[in-house]
Design a protein around this motif. Sequence first.
Motif, short mmCIF file in Angstrom:
data_model
loop_
_atom_site.label_atom_id
_atom_site.label_comp_id
_atom_site.label_asym_id
_atom_site.label_seq_id
_atom_site.Cartn_x
_atom_site.Cartn_y
_atom_site.Cartn_z
N ASP A 1 -17.26 8.29 -4.26
CA ASP A 1 -16.99 8.67 -2.88
C ASP A 1 -15.68 9.46 -2.85
O ASP A 1 -14.60 8.89 -2.63
N GLY A 2 -15.76 10.75 -3.09
CA GLY A 2 -14.58 11.61 -3.14
C GLY A 2 -13.82 11.65 -1.84
O GLY A 2 -12.59 11.64 -1.82
N GLN A 3 -14.53 11.68 -0.72
CA GLN A 3 -13.85 11.73 0.58
C GLN A 3 -13.17 10.40 0.89
O GLN A 3 -12.06 10.38 1.44
N GLY A 4 -13.82 9.31 0.54
CA GLY A 4 -13.19 8.00 0.73
C GLY A 4 -11.95 7.86 -0.14
O GLY A 4 -10.93 7.32 0.29
N PHE A 5 -12.03 8.36 -1.37
CA PHE A 5 -10.89 8.35 -2.29
C PHE A 5 -9.76 9.17 -1.69
O PHE A 5 -8.61 8.74 -1.62
N ARG A 6 -10.08 10.36 -1.20
CA ARG A 6 -9.09 11.26 -0.59
C ARG A 6 -8.40 10.59 0.60
O ARG A 6 -7.21 10.74 0.81
N ALA A 7 -9.17 9.82 1.38
CA ALA A 7 -8.63 9.18 2.58
C ALA A 7 -7.56 8.14 2.26
O ALA A 7 -6.78 7.78 3.15
N LEU A 8 -7.48 7.70 1.02
CA LEU A 8 -6.46 6.74 0.63
C LEU A 8 -5.09 7.40 0.40
O LEU A 8 -4.09 6.72 0.27
N PHE A 9 -5.08 8.74 0.35
CA PHE A 9 -3.86 9.50 0.09
C PHE A 9 -3.22 9.97 1.40
O PHE A 9 -3.90 10.14 2.40
N THR A 10 -1.92 10.24 1.33
CA THR A 10 -1.25 10.89 2.45
C THR A 10 -1.77 12.32 2.56
O THR A 10 -2.42 12.83 1.63
N GLU A 11 -1.49 12.95 3.66
CA GLU A 11 -1.96 14.33 3.88
C GLU A 11 -1.53 15.25 2.74
O GLU A 11 -2.30 16.09 2.29
N ASP A 12 -0.30 15.09 2.26
CA ASP A 12 0.21 15.94 1.18
C ASP A 12 0.19 15.25 -0.18
O ASP A 12 0.90 15.64 -1.11
N GLY A 13 -0.63 14.22 -0.32
CA GLY A 13 -0.72 13.47 -1.57
C GLY A 13 -1.20 14.33 -2.73
O GLY A 13 -1.86 15.36 -2.54
N THR A 14 -0.86 13.90 -3.95
CA THR A 14 -1.24 14.65 -5.14
C THR A 14 -1.84 13.74 -6.20
O THR A 14 -1.51 12.56 -6.30
N PHE A 15 -2.70 14.33 -7.01
CA PHE A 15 -3.35 13.68 -8.16
C PHE A 15 -2.97 14.52 -9.36
O PHE A 15 -3.32 15.70 -9.43
N HIS A 16 -2.25 13.92 -10.31
CA HIS A 16 -1.81 14.64 -11.51
C HIS A 16 -2.61 14.17 -12.72
O HIS A 16 -2.52 13.00 -13.11
N ASP A 17 -3.40 15.06 -13.28
CA ASP A 17 -4.10 14.84 -14.54
C ASP A 17 -3.12 15.32 -15.62
O ASP A 17 -3.10 16.49 -15.98
N VAL A 18 -2.25 14.41 -16.07
CA VAL A 18 -1.12 14.79 -16.90
C VAL A 18 -1.52 15.44 -18.22
O VAL A 18 -1.00 16.51 -18.56
N PRO A 19 -2.45 14.88 -19.02
CA PRO A 19 -2.75 15.49 -20.31
C PRO A 19 -3.30 16.92 -20.20
O PRO A 19 -3.12 17.73 -21.11
N ASN A 20 -3.95 17.22 -19.10
CA ASN A 20 -4.54 18.55 -18.93
C ASN A 20 -3.68 19.47 -18.07
O ASN A 20 -4.11 20.57 -17.73
#
Length: 156
Positions: free
Chosen positions: A21-40
């Motif tokens: 559930d990508g939208q549900g996952f997104r809803a857990l973040f702040t408006e300006d939240g970030t997801f860092h895929d560090v190795p890539n």
Amino acid sequence: MRSNEDVVREAYRLAEGNVLDGQGFRALFTEDGTFHDVPNSLTFHGDQIPQALTGFAGVFPDVHRELLAVHALGDVVAVELRIQGTHLGGFPTPVGEIRPTGNRIDVPTADLWYLRAGRVTRFACYNAANVLLAQIGATPDFRSAVEAARATTTGD
């Protein structure tokens, strides 16, 4: 209000291959939240965040994250886990796609979640990308790297 640990556990539930559930996952973040895929060296901002889930699940549709340890330390939640799944989709690389191998992955990972007022401001995923690549049969081409370095230093 849910605890920070509860928010993080919900994020993992929403990212499971059988839920995704990508939208549900997104809803857990702040408006300006970030997801860092560090190795890539990839960073997903705001509404790009669901792309990180769907992209990975497109390669490993049965993705599962086995949580080994969860430590809530104020506004930071640190998680040791293993990312597991089956390589059933094309794996994109800068030089082309690695075709599905059907190989299973079991990748050691550490995640750091930063929260404010019950919402994720920053998520940093540190997975052992070298382990993942080896498990799908994409071992490094050391010969080419050595030859390229030699040519650079000798002027060949």
